[in-house]
Write a protein that holds these residues in place. Sequence first.
Motif, short mmCIF file in Angstrom:
data_model
loop_
_atom_site.label_atom_id
_atom_site.label_comp_id
_atom_site.label_asym_id
_atom_site.label_seq_id
_atom_site.Cartn_x
_atom_site.Cartn_y
_atom_site.Cartn_z
N THR A 67 0.48 -1.36 -0.23
CA THR A 67 -0.06 -0.08 0.25
C THR A 67 0.63 1.04 -0.21
O THR A 67 0.25 2.66 -0.64
CB THR A 67 -1.12 0.39 1.09
OG1 THR A 67 -2.10 -1.64 1.34
CG2 THR A 67 -1.98 1.37 1.44
N LEU A 68 2.08 1.09 0.77
CA LEU A 68 2.97 2.15 1.22
C LEU A 68 3.20 2.18 -0.43
O LEU A 68 3.55 4.23 -1.31
CB LEU A 68 4.08 2.09 1.93
CG LEU A 68 5.02 3.19 1.81
CD1 LEU A 68 3.84 4.22 2.55
CD2 LEU A 68 5.66 2.96 3.17
N LEU A 69 3.54 1.72 -1.17
CA LEU A 69 4.67 1.56 -2.09
C LEU A 69 3.25 2.51 -3.49
O LEU A 69 4.10 3.30 -4.83
CB LEU A 69 5.14 0.38 -2.86
CG LEU A 69 6.73 0.15 -2.38
CD1 LEU A 69 6.81 -1.07 -2.22
CD2 LEU A 69 7.76 0.64 -2.94
N ALA A 70 1.88 1.70 -3.64
CA ALA A 70 1.21 2.16 -4.68
C ALA A 70 1.14 3.62 -4.13
O ALA A 70 0.89 4.50 -5.10
CB ALA A 70 -0.31 1.10 -4.02
N SER A 71 1.15 3.66 -2.67
CA SER A 71 0.98 5.21 -2.94
C SER A 71 1.86 6.59 -3.27
O SER A 71 1.73 7.80 -3.51
CB SER A 71 0.85 5.97 -1.24
OG SER A 71 1.93 5.41 -0.74
N LEU A 72 3.37 5.92 -3.17
CA LEU A 72 3.64 6.47 -4.15
C LEU A 72 4.58 6.83 -5.57
O LEU A 72 4.84 7.04 -6.38
CB LEU A 72 5.43 6.02 -3.71
CG LEU A 72 5.51 6.43 -2.36
CD1 LEU A 72 7.21 5.35 -1.50
CD2 LEU A 72 6.36 8.18 -2.33
N GLY A 73 3.21 5.75 -5.88
CA GLY A 73 2.96 5.35 -7.44
C GLY A 73 3.83 4.48 -7.93
O GLY A 73 4.04 3.63 -9.63
N ARG A 75 4.42 0.57 -8.62
CA ARG A 75 3.73 -1.13 -9.32
C ARG A 75 5.44 -1.87 -8.17
O ARG A 75 6.48 -1.73 -8.87
CB ARG A 75 3.82 -0.84 -10.81
CG ARG A 75 2.59 -2.45 -10.41
CD ARG A 75 2.10 -2.55 -12.19
NE ARG A 75 1.65 -3.57 -12.29
CZ ARG A 75 1.21 -3.99 -13.39
NH1 ARG A 75 0.95 -3.53 -14.52
NH2 ARG A 75 0.93 -4.90 -13.54
N VAL A 76 4.48 -3.11 -8.19
CA VAL A 76 5.28 -4.03 -7.46
C VAL A 76 5.47 -5.48 -8.68
O VAL A 76 4.63 -5.82 -8.84
CB VAL A 76 5.28 -4.81 -5.90
CG1 VAL A 76 5.94 -6.02 -5.50
CG2 VAL A 76 5.43 -3.31 -5.34
N GLU A 232 8.07 0.62 -11.98
CA GLU A 232 7.92 -0.50 -11.91
C GLU A 232 8.99 -0.70 -10.84
O GLU A 232 10.31 -0.47 -11.19
CB GLU A 232 7.69 -0.87 -13.01
CG GLU A 232 6.45 -0.53 -13.14
CD GLU A 232 6.05 -1.96 -14.92
OE1 GLU A 232 7.12 -2.59 -15.22
OE2 GLU A 232 4.39 -2.02 -15.63
N ALA A 233 8.67 -1.61 -9.82
CA ALA A 233 9.61 -2.44 -8.93
C ALA A 233 9.51 -3.72 -8.95
O ALA A 233 8.66 -3.85 -8.61
CB ALA A 233 9.32 -1.22 -7.47
N GLU A 234 10.91 -4.25 -9.39
CA GLU A 234 11.27 -5.92 -9.36
C GLU A 234 11.93 -6.46 -8.82
O GLU A 234 12.82 -5.68 -8.64
CB GLU A 234 11.64 -6.46 -11.97
CG GLU A 234 10.14 -5.60 -12.37
CD GLU A 234 11.42 -5.95 -13.48
OE1 GLU A 234 12.17 -6.54 -13.42
OE2 GLU A 234 10.46 -5.39 -14.98
N LEU A 235 11.04 -7.16 -8.26
CA LEU A 235 12.03 -8.32 -7.34
C LEU A 235 12.19 -9.93 -8.30
O LEU A 235 10.72 -9.72 -7.82
CB LEU A 235 11.58 -8.12 -5.46
CG LEU A 235 12.87 -9.16 -5.01
CD1 LEU A 235 13.88 -8.20 -4.57
CD2 LEU A 235 11.54 -8.72 -3.30
#
Length: 287
Positions: A67-73, A75-76, A232-235
């Motif tokens: 949710t925190l990452l989504a608030s920053l725009g 995408r995981v 987009e953040a990729e793990l």
Amino acid sequence: MSTWLPTAPCTPGACVAASGPAVAVPWRLLRCAGCLLVLLAGVALVPLVRAWRWLPAERLVRIWTRTLLASLGVRVRAGATAPPAGGALLVANHISWLDILLVAAVRPGRMLAKTEVGQWPVLGPLTTWGGTIFIDRDRLRSLPRTVEQATEALRRGERVVVFPEGSTWCGRYGGRFRPALFEAAVRAGAPVQPLTIRYRLADGSATTAPAFVGEDGLLASLWRVVTVRGLEAELELLPLIPAGRHPGRRELARAAQAAVDLRRFPDGGAVADGPAAAVLHPPAAAA
């Protein structure tokens, strides 16, 4: 500055570029406000989670960080192998403060972080309450105690998350994995889970906008992140390195880095340290 851990040659001016589509200023401010609200909600919920042991803490951590990452725009995107049972040392390349949230959104564990993180506003108390193991980069004599704390956590069956490059890099280049914290996995007889972190735009192109390097400030980095459209953040969780496969921490560190580098530099990026990195990574090559 640390006298024993490396400092990457990456700098905001030479390496960091907020290229690609950007959102309007009002939308950036809205993202910042949303981020603050999610952070404050996390602070408020921590005492409840700690008091009510029956709550699914790990699931709540994943939901909150996503949710925190989504608030920053942000995408995981996560690709994973089967998760290990019991304790494991999770090791990843290090680009940004976002890395901590990204790992927690997919595979929460006890983070190893520099002591300065514990002093950050709002995030500092949250990381402390989350069981972060802090390392004093300026005191070499504190390292054995840090290794022992990580060892004890692994023996209890916990996951410990480490960024063994010892510094953040821009993502186009990286540092050598330092072997010291791999000693915890050797002592505990725990497997190592390599992770690869990448940041891309919606069109699939790589971006250095989230990089948090050199003398970069947290607020300046935050503003860059909320400016980017379609970040987009990729793990990627890579195949597990079983306990006992490598006899010592140096061999284990090299094996983990080889696995990570194979995925983070598929097009022939570079890993370097010290003067060599400065040659490989000149300002003229900045994006």
